[in-house]
Scaffold this active site. Sequence first.
Site, PDB file in Angstrom:
ATOM      1  N   HIS A   1      -5.316  -3.792  -2.050  1.00 19.66           N
ATOM      2  CA  HIS A   1      -5.045  -2.797  -3.100  1.00 19.66           C
ATOM      3  C   HIS A   1      -4.993  -3.412  -4.496  1.00 19.66           C
ATOM      4  O   HIS A   1      -4.632  -2.726  -5.450  1.00 19.66           O
ATOM      5  CB  HIS A   1      -3.734  -2.062  -2.813  1.00 19.66           C
ATOM      6  CG  HIS A   1      -3.860  -1.018  -1.753  1.00 19.66           C
ATOM      7  ND1 HIS A   1      -4.379   0.231  -1.999  1.00 19.66           N
ATOM      8  CD2 HIS A   1      -3.583  -1.055  -0.430  1.00 19.66           C
ATOM      9  CE1 HIS A   1      -4.397   0.936  -0.884  1.00 19.66           C
ATOM     10  NE2 HIS A   1      -3.916   0.167   0.085  1.00 19.66           N
TER      11      HIS A   1
ATOM     12  N   SER B   1       0.803  -1.229   0.000  1.00 19.06           N
ATOM     13  CA  SER B   1       0.000   0.000   0.000  1.00 19.06           C
ATOM     14  C   SER B   1       0.834   1.276   0.000  1.00 19.06           C
ATOM     15  O   SER B   1       0.350   2.316  -0.418  1.00 19.06           O
ATOM     16  CB  SER B   1      -0.940  -0.004   1.206  1.00 19.06           C
ATOM     17  OG  SER B   1      -0.211  -0.183   2.400  1.00 19.06           O
TER      18      SER B   1
ATOM     19  N   LYS C   1     -12.045  -0.321  -0.506  1.00 18.91           N
ATOM     20  CA  LYS C   1     -11.169   0.435  -1.409  1.00 18.91           C
ATOM     21  C   LYS C   1     -11.812   0.487  -2.796  1.00 18.91           C
ATOM     22  O   LYS C   1     -12.798   1.194  -2.966  1.00 18.91           O
ATOM     23  CB  LYS C   1      -9.766  -0.145  -1.373  1.00 18.91           C
ATOM     24  CG  LYS C   1      -9.121   0.205  -0.027  1.00 18.91           C
ATOM     25  CD  LYS C   1      -7.770  -0.359   0.251  1.00 18.91           C
ATOM     26  CE  LYS C   1      -7.293   0.180   1.601  1.00 18.91           C
ATOM     27  NZ  LYS C   1      -6.400  -0.730   2.296  1.00 18.91           N
TER      28      LYS C   1
HETATM   29  C1  PLP Z   1      -6.442  -0.987   3.748  1.00 16.67           C
HETATM   30  C2  PLP Z   1      -5.846  -2.317   4.000  1.00 16.67           C
HETATM   31  C3  PLP Z   1      -6.429  -3.200   4.915  1.00 16.67           C
HETATM   32  C4  PLP Z   1      -7.589  -2.792   5.776  1.00 16.67           C
HETATM   33  O1  PLP Z   1      -8.780  -2.776   5.061  1.00 16.67           O
HETATM   34  P1  PLP Z   1     -10.028  -2.014   5.687  1.00 16.67           P
HETATM   35  O2  PLP Z   1     -11.183  -2.573   4.972  1.00 16.67           O
HETATM   36  O3  PLP Z   1      -9.807  -0.555   5.446  1.00 16.67           O
HETATM   37  O4  PLP Z   1     -10.041  -2.325   7.141  1.00 16.67           O
HETATM   38  C5  PLP Z   1      -5.863  -4.449   5.056  1.00 16.67           C
HETATM   39  N1  PLP Z   1      -4.777  -4.815   4.349  1.00 16.67           N
HETATM   40  C6  PLP Z   1      -4.174  -3.984   3.477  1.00 16.67           C
HETATM   41  C7  PLP Z   1      -2.986  -4.458   2.706  1.00 16.67           C
HETATM   42  C8  PLP Z   1      -4.690  -2.702   3.281  1.00 16.67           C
HETATM   43  O5  PLP Z   1      -4.086  -1.885   2.426  1.00 16.67           O
END
Ligand code: PLP
Length: 406
Positions: free
Chosen positions: A221, A193, A252
Amino acid sequence: MTETPRPSDAVQALDRSLSADLDRLREEGLYHPLRVLESPQGHEVTIGGQSLINLSSNNYLGLNTHPRLIEATVQGARKWGAGTGAVRTIAGTQSVHEQLEARIAAFKRTEAALVFQSGYAVNVGVLSALLEEGDVVVSDKLNHASIIDGIRLTKADRILYEHCDLDDAERALAEAQAKGYRRILLVTDGVFSMDGDIAPLPGLVERAEHHGAAVMVDDAHATGVLGDHGRGTTDHFGLHGRVALNIGTLSKAAGVVGGYVAASQTVRDHLIQRARPFLFSSSPPPAVALSCIAAIDVLESEPELIERLWENTRHFKRGLSELGFDTGASQTPITPVMCREASIATQLSDLLMERGVFAQAIGFPTVPLGRARVRTIVTATHTREELDRALDAFADAGRRLGLLHG
Ligand SMILES: *Cc1c(COP(=O)(O)O)cnc(C)c1O
């Protein structure tokens, strides 16, 4: 207006102690005030009354405001109400939750799926449920905080390997195998990320298989970004059937909120009995589940959104590197603009904001010391004109800060 009652000595003592911590963060330049959006999340947002080109969201495809998702949310709330009033395992599983899980499993090409309240909750829940004393997790050093927290909750041993380094992963797996653990689980982000690089999944899977380890990929992502119709890194590399646990988020590219694991029916059955966020925290509202189903409908029927995301990505990346910025090892719509020092990253972010661009500075502890950056994420919904204006702002701000090379 009712007055806030005078805090007791004990309440004040806690505040004084916390204030000292906060002062230290401010001195170190690590105190981050919240940015409050006065508009919907989008390619353009309003902050402090100012309209800004937004390069800070994970809203890759703009699905949060897609008419089909909005309609599904509204209709879902009318039909099913606002909340579920229970955890999944008592009375909080509704048919829409299982419909969503069936759609995710089909989309990810796995036998089954299980939905959690967030991606964070999935990682914490899955790792703490599947691993016990006598097991080991082999983990990339730059894995997401939610994976690190999940590992902390287990009594399993952990062996870290250097970021995306296949030789070091091989060393870690061989060490795990030699020690005779019961379960060996290799865990990696699919797309990282903060750097936007893609895990070398074929090599990791091959080595894991060689050493009797199962693989877990966190595609937060990558879903909606990589692979056929955005199916993620497992699909991107043609590794269906060889990745035991496909983690993802609905928060996301999917544009809503929630997380899931797509895996075997046995994994699903096990998690329902053992995953603590599933057992002890209430289920997502039914309208959220219906909105997530609509998001999968859109991924399957509007591939042009993902094409536009990648066209914008290529245009913006090319622009930044032609200007002479150091954009690290990114291969995806996440493009870091490397600044080294946290103070430079903060200044760059501030100068960009003055020029109408919202791109957040990211420093320690989210990234290692000396690796501070402004992280940008373009979306399918940015116009070419917006991206060009953003590049002009970067050129101007970067020149002032001496960040342009070549
Ligand atoms: C954003 C993210 C999460 C968390 O996801 P949410 O739905 O926002 O809790 C978990 N793992 C990775 C790699 C992320 O980038």
